[in-house]
Design a protein around this motif. Structure first.
Motif, mmCIF file in Angstrom:
data_model
loop_
_atom_site.group_PDB
_atom_site.id
_atom_site.type_symbol
_atom_site.label_atom_id
_atom_site.label_comp_id
_atom_site.label_asym_id
_atom_site.label_seq_id
_atom_site.Cartn_x
_atom_site.Cartn_y
_atom_site.Cartn_z
ATOM 1 N N LYS A 5 0.831 -1.205 0.000
ATOM 2 C CA LYS A 5 0.000 0.000 0.000
ATOM 3 C C LYS A 5 0.875 1.268 0.000
ATOM 4 C CE LYS A 5 -3.944 2.160 2.115
ATOM 5 N NZ LYS A 5 -5.111 2.076 2.986
ATOM 6 N N GLU A 6 1.898 1.248 0.868
ATOM 7 C CA GLU A 6 2.790 2.402 0.935
ATOM 8 C C GLU A 6 3.595 2.543 -0.366
ATOM 9 O OE1 GLU A 6 5.119 2.765 4.498
ATOM 10 O OE2 GLU A 6 6.332 4.402 3.655
ATOM 11 N N ARG A 7 4.008 1.399 -0.912
ATOM 12 C CA ARG A 7 4.759 1.439 -2.171
ATOM 13 C C ARG A 7 3.888 2.080 -3.268
ATOM 14 N NH1 ARG A 7 6.865 -1.954 -6.332
ATOM 15 N NH2 ARG A 7 5.409 -3.632 -5.957
ATOM 16 N N ILE A 8 2.603 1.786 -3.238
ATOM 17 C CA ILE A 8 1.707 2.352 -4.256
ATOM 18 C C ILE A 8 1.624 3.870 -4.117
ATOM 19 C CG2 ILE A 8 -0.690 2.489 -5.074
ATOM 20 C CD1 ILE A 8 -0.971 -0.518 -4.277
ATOM 21 N N TRP A 9 1.346 4.382 -2.904
ATOM 22 C CA TRP A 9 1.158 5.838 -2.835
ATOM 23 C C TRP A 9 2.455 6.605 -3.017
ATOM 24 C CZ3 TRP A 9 3.581 8.570 0.916
ATOM 25 C CH2 TRP A 9 3.740 8.038 2.205
ATOM 26 N N ARG A 10 3.575 5.979 -2.589
ATOM 27 C CA ARG A 10 4.854 6.662 -2.814
ATOM 28 C C ARG A 10 5.193 6.746 -4.304
ATOM 29 N NH1 ARG A 10 8.873 7.429 1.209
ATOM 30 N NH2 ARG A 10 8.063 7.028 3.292
ATOM 31 N N THR A 11 4.947 5.651 -5.021
ATOM 32 C CA THR A 11 5.220 5.654 -6.464
ATOM 33 C C THR A 11 4.262 6.597 -7.187
ATOM 34 O OG1 THR A 11 5.944 3.371 -6.236
ATOM 35 C CG2 THR A 11 5.511 4.156 -8.480
ATOM 36 N N ALA A 12 3.001 6.587 -6.733
ATOM 37 C CA ALA A 12 2.019 7.498 -7.344
ATOM 38 C C ALA A 12 2.469 8.953 -7.158
ATOM 39 C CB ALA A 12 0.642 7.290 -6.713
ATOM 40 N N LEU A 13 2.964 9.279 -5.977
ATOM 41 C CA LEU A 13 3.415 10.647 -5.723
ATOM 42 C C LEU A 13 4.572 11.021 -6.656
ATOM 43 C CD1 LEU A 13 3.244 13.277 -4.129
ATOM 44 C CD2 LEU A 13 4.662 12.239 -2.356
ATOM 45 N N ASP A 14 5.497 10.066 -6.876
ATOM 46 C CA ASP A 14 6.573 10.306 -7.851
ATOM 47 C C ASP A 14 5.993 10.717 -9.206
ATOM 48 O OD1 ASP A 14 8.497 9.490 -6.092
ATOM 49 O OD2 ASP A 14 8.924 7.575 -7.083
ATOM 50 N N LEU A 15 5.030 9.923 -9.670
ATOM 51 C CA LEU A 15 4.458 10.184 -10.998
ATOM 52 C C LEU A 15 3.650 11.479 -11.008
ATOM 53 C CD1 LEU A 15 3.304 6.575 -12.013
ATOM 54 C CD2 LEU A 15 5.227 7.869 -12.937
ATOM 55 N N PHE A 16 2.832 11.681 -9.990
ATOM 56 C CA PHE A 16 2.034 12.921 -9.929
ATOM 57 C C PHE A 16 2.954 14.145 -9.966
ATOM 58 C CE2 PHE A 16 -1.384 10.700 -7.046
ATOM 59 C CZ PHE A 16 -1.847 9.980 -8.126
ATOM 60 N N ALA A 17 4.036 14.092 -9.186
ATOM 61 C CA ALA A 17 4.913 15.267 -9.080
ATOM 62 C C ALA A 17 5.694 15.501 -10.371
ATOM 63 C CB ALA A 17 5.868 15.115 -7.894
ATOM 64 N N GLN A 18 5.895 14.427 -11.148
ATOM 65 C CA GLN A 18 6.614 14.546 -12.422
ATOM 66 C C GLN A 18 5.699 14.983 -13.548
ATOM 67 O OE1 GLN A 18 8.488 10.857 -13.847
ATOM 68 N NE2 GLN A 18 9.572 10.830 -11.891
ATOM 69 N N LYS A 19 4.567 14.269 -13.679
ATOM 70 C CA LYS A 19 3.720 14.430 -14.865
ATOM 71 C C LYS A 19 2.456 15.208 -14.570
ATOM 72 C CE LYS A 19 3.013 10.554 -17.072
ATOM 73 N NZ LYS A 19 2.968 9.208 -17.684
ATOM 74 N N GLY A 20 2.156 15.408 -13.293
ATOM 75 C CA GLY A 20 0.884 16.029 -12.918
ATOM 76 C C GLY A 20 -0.130 14.956 -12.571
ATOM 77 N N PHE A 21 -1.144 15.338 -11.808
ATOM 78 C CA PHE A 21 -2.146 14.382 -11.317
ATOM 79 C C PHE A 21 -3.036 13.891 -12.453
ATOM 80 C CE2 PHE A 21 -6.357 13.511 -9.360
ATOM 81 C CZ PHE A 21 -5.987 12.483 -8.512
#
Lengths: 209, 209
Positions: A5-21
């Protein structure tokens, strides 16, 4: 070792911060994680729920730091009594610690970048930006200072101005750090600004509590 | 009535500030303008040249404002002598005028939003952000204050801290205005911050030149 679960939100944050939500799809995220979309949906109903979890983590960090530095955890309207125990030295120590978090913590820095790049894109991100980096912390300081003025701990001055004088260097120096100005230098200038603030307004300087 | 060239860069700025620079194509722009790509290429070699023209316009605005308020137009290293004539009152009047420009001017506000949303996306936008809203104006104020300290017009204090105290409220209050806080209220708090700065550091207050 962190859980899925933590791996998912941390990776999602990487992508959101790079490409936008908006520009990040659940498929992108599943691909990056090497998980099926089905496996991902077991943990989060949708992209939105992931963002909510990240926001919850950030609010929790904020609360823990407030506890640690004995500054109010809740808003003034929710718990005005908690504002009567705050000393300027505590507010300064808390502010310096939060500067380290937003500048250096991987999650803190990425969440901040996400709010900055998305704030003009949707009302929802505009509100998150305000809650975490804008009007939220500004009004928090304003309420602390207003209470201190009423308690005769701080020289009488308009609290809205005091809050801007105190808090604006914090956001400005975070931005300078993002641009490569060394952390120690940014923190030193912030410390100078806060000490200078204490020197000019504190009625009973109490800097070593 | 504005000419085609100006219509092109103004419309491009609309699109860049909405969708981002990379995400805007020359076809999008031609479509929005009702022009063929060929007609567009008569005025600008590429998207890049349009951005350069917008940047040039912003630099020109900056120069004209500096002339109007009799503050230095060039960097300190390019023209140190021009820094010796500056009074704090002029720097304050210039800063208030620039606040109005970046907050209310359609081109100024959009250019600023573009730099904010793109600053983490490319080194080039990071540099533009710094030049227009970050280290550029910060060092400009730092050089003005250092010169004033040497001339005994300003109380001796570290110029890097003075520059942050002076300039950080400017960027913070622009962001508050973006979030819907009324312009008059933001400008009034900025004015209070700058007056308070003058009161604590100016050796010979000279606020009505």
């Amino acid at each position: 070792m962190i859980g899925t679960k933590e791996r998912i939100w941390r990776t999602a944050l990487d992508l959101f911060a790079q490409k936008g939500f908006e520009a990040t799809s659940v498929s992108d995220l599943a691909g990056r994680l090497g998980l099926s979309k089905g496996a991902l949906y077991k943990h989060f109903a949708d992209k939105r729920a992931i963002l909510d979890e990240i926001t919850r983590q950030m609010a929790e960090q904020d609360s823990l730091a407030a506890q640690k530095y004995a500054v109010p955890e809740e808003t003034f309207s929710a718990n005005p009594a908690s504002y009567t125990h705050t000393e300027l030295s505590q507010a300064i120590a808390f502010t310096k610690a939060q500067f380290g978090f937003w500048a250096l913590d991987e999650v803190g820095a990425k969440f901040r970048h996400l709010l900055i790049i998305e704030q003009y894109g949707s009302a929802e991100f505009a509100e998150l930006y305000e809650n975490y980096l804008g009007r939220g912390p500004l009004l928090y300081m304003q309420d602390i200072f207003q209470t201190m003025i009423e308690q005769n701990k701080l020289a009488p001055a308009p609290a809205p101005r005091l809050a801007v004088e105190f808090y604006a260097p914090f956001t400005f120096l975070l931005s300078q750090h993002d641009r490569g100005r060394p952390f120690a230098e940014c923190l030193a200038i912030l410390g100078d600004c806060l000490d200078s603030f204490a020197k000019r307004y504190a009625i009973k300087p109490n800097l070593d509590t």
